[in-house]
Design a protein around this motif. Structure first.
Motif, PDB file in Angstrom:
ATOM      1  N   SER A  34     -22.194  53.993  74.142  1.00 30.77           N
ATOM      2  CA  SER A  34     -20.756  54.264  73.998  1.00 30.77           C
ATOM      3  C   SER A  34     -20.462  55.064  72.737  1.00 30.77           C
ATOM      4  O   SER A  34     -19.507  55.848  72.706  1.00 30.77           O
ATOM      5  N   SER A  59     -18.784  58.611  72.589  1.00 30.96           N
ATOM      6  CA  SER A  59     -17.651  58.808  71.679  1.00 30.96           C
ATOM      7  C   SER A  59     -17.822  60.077  70.864  1.00 30.96           C
ATOM      8  O   SER A  59     -16.899  60.895  70.754  1.00 30.96           O
ATOM      9  N   GLU A  98     -13.574  52.661  71.108  1.00 34.73           N
ATOM     10  CA  GLU A  98     -14.886  52.177  71.524  1.00 34.73           C
ATOM     11  C   GLU A  98     -14.975  50.683  71.230  1.00 34.73           C
ATOM     12  O   GLU A  98     -14.542  50.214  70.167  1.00 34.73           O
TER      13      GLU A  98
END
Length: 459
Positions: A429, A433, A446
């Motif tokens: 993630s 991002s 996030e």
């Protein structure tokens, strides 16, 4: 006789080192060859053969540099057409190595030159098979990677793979040890086991591909659910077939410490990528604007290839201090040979001289769970894990957008609408991002620790 599996977790790749009576062979070596040279010296043996099971797509092999240093012969199976000096073996050809023999078994299907190597001990017993990407533990090689080169579709290649396995591998003795080219986590298969050594008999019992009633069911089983191959695969296969620059030259050129002024000057062109290989948690706390995070502590090479794709991309590095060499080596394994240097002193050199830094907008898992419990309205949530992971359990209402397909779905995101994003533990993630921020998407949060931490709180 000695057989050593040299497993590289980052690539889920296995090379093999075999010695017998003063002679050695290496199967599918990685690009950085010094570890192999060290083993040869320590054992006081001469490298006679470098066996290549096929033209690898997921990494750059060390066959050329290793042959150049040792004068060992490079061996490929039938139909291989390398653009350098090599022995193209015949199906069934036997190569003598000290007191043992290695028999070439041509097993096309994954690629048309794909080959297994059968080890026969000094008593004439067939003891081990080095199966490359033809046979994995729990799976077989994907048949879709060689379509363009062979002008065959994946169903045709799968049918060829069926003939190779069922006519040449399955008839072999159950007690033969299988040494595959990859393990779980490799993009070269879909159902690989975490184990890296097994007997052929056990694989005959548990491997779904070896238990199909006929060719048609085999073709359907091995082609069903294949994910798109990483974008860098074609470039790596070409490098392995055509040749490449000596890695020693690449490494010496790229291991260049840059001052902040030099770093900034090199970062000016739009096509230069700043790659930050630090831990994802540290990156989220602060990073140089315009950089992408792919941490060394995960499947670094795979995600570099998935996210950056073009191996020719000029790259500037931000690493943990002391990790510069490792980062360059791991980039070189997949053919990224255009590193312009690294920032001397890393991120904190940048931060301590009061240059601009960015952070990733994050939320602690416990706060995210509390928010979901208290919310009267629905939040948009994106799960960047693989479809299979998502299917095994996800946050209610989350949309599955796998990281390895980010180039396809990023333009579908509404930049005006806020969303939350998570993965399994935070590694992927943060990659997502950083890539999204680089491409102008900032309206998201996030979730720290991913679904692992979320589940630990809920339960």
């Amino acid at each position: 006789m000695k057989i050593e599996q040299i497993y590289t977790k980052c690539l889920a790749h296995a090379a093999y080192y075999i010695t017998s009576n003063g002679e050695a062979a290496i199967i599918d070596p990685l690009r950085e060859i010094q570890p192999y040279l060290d083993k040869l010296a320590a054992d006081d043996v001469k490298l006679k053969y470098i066996f290549e099971t096929h033209f690898h797509a997921d990494f750059v092999s060390g066959h050329l540099d290793l042959s150049g240093k040792t004068n060992a012969s490079i061996i490929y199976g039938p139909t291989a057409e390398p653009e350098f000096k090599a022995i193209i073996g015949e199906d069934g050809q036997v190569f003598n190595l000290g007191d043992v023999k290695i028999k070439l078994i041509h097993t096309p299907g994954h690629t048309m030159e794909s080959t297994c190597f059968l080890l026969i001990d000094k008593d004439g017993k067939e003891t081990a098979i080095f199966s490359g990407d033809t046979l994995f533990l729990g799976d077989v090689g994907r048949p879709d990677l060689a379509q363009e080169a062979t002008h065959k579709n994946m169903e045709e290649l799968a049918g060829i793979l069926y003939e190779s396995l069922y006519k040449k591998i399955i008839p072999l003795s159950d007690d033969i040890v299988v040494y595959p080219g990859h393990g779980k986590g490799s993009a070269c298969g879909k159902k690989m086991m975490s184990e890296t050594v097994d007997t052929l008999g056990n694989q005959k019992r548990i491997n779904y591909a070896l238990n199909q009633p006929h060719k048609e069911s085999f073709v359907k089983a091995v082609t069903d659910g294949l994910l798109p191959p990483p974008g860098y695969f074609g470039a790596n296969a070409a490098m392995n077939r055509q040749g490449y620059e000596h890695f020693e030259n690449v490494f010496n050129r790229e291991l260049k410490a840059l001052s902040i002024e030099d770093f900034k000057a090199k970062a000016i062109p739009n096509n230069v990528l700043i790659l930050d290989s630090r831990n994802n948690i540290e990156f989220a706390k602060g990073y140089i604007p315009g950089s992408v995070n792919i941490g060394l502590d995960g499947n670094f090479a795979q995600w570099v290839g998935e996210i950056i794709i073009d191996v020719r991309t000029p790259v500037l590095l931000i690493t943990e201090v002391g990790k510069e060499e490792e980062t360059i080596i791991r980039l070189g394994r997949i053919g990224f040979d255009n590193v312009l240097g690294y920032l001397d002193g890393g991120f904190y050199t940048w931060k301590n001289t009061e240059n601009e830094i960015n952070i990733v907008n994050t939320i602690a898992s416990k706060d995210f769970v509390s928010m979901l419990v208290a919310a009267d309205n629905d939040y948009e949530i994106i799960d960047v894990r693989q479809e299979s992971e998502y299917g095994n359990g996800h946050i209610k209402g989350a949309i599955n957008m796998p990281l390895n397909q980010i180039h396809n779905w990023i333009n579908e995101i509404d930049s005006e609408k806020h969303f939350y994003m998570y993965c399994q533990a935070g590694y992927r993630s943060i990659i997502a991002s950083s890539f999204m921020i680089l491409n102008g998407y900032c309206n998201f949060t996030e979730v720290q620790g991913g679904i692992n931490e979320i589940n630990s709180i809920i339960t």
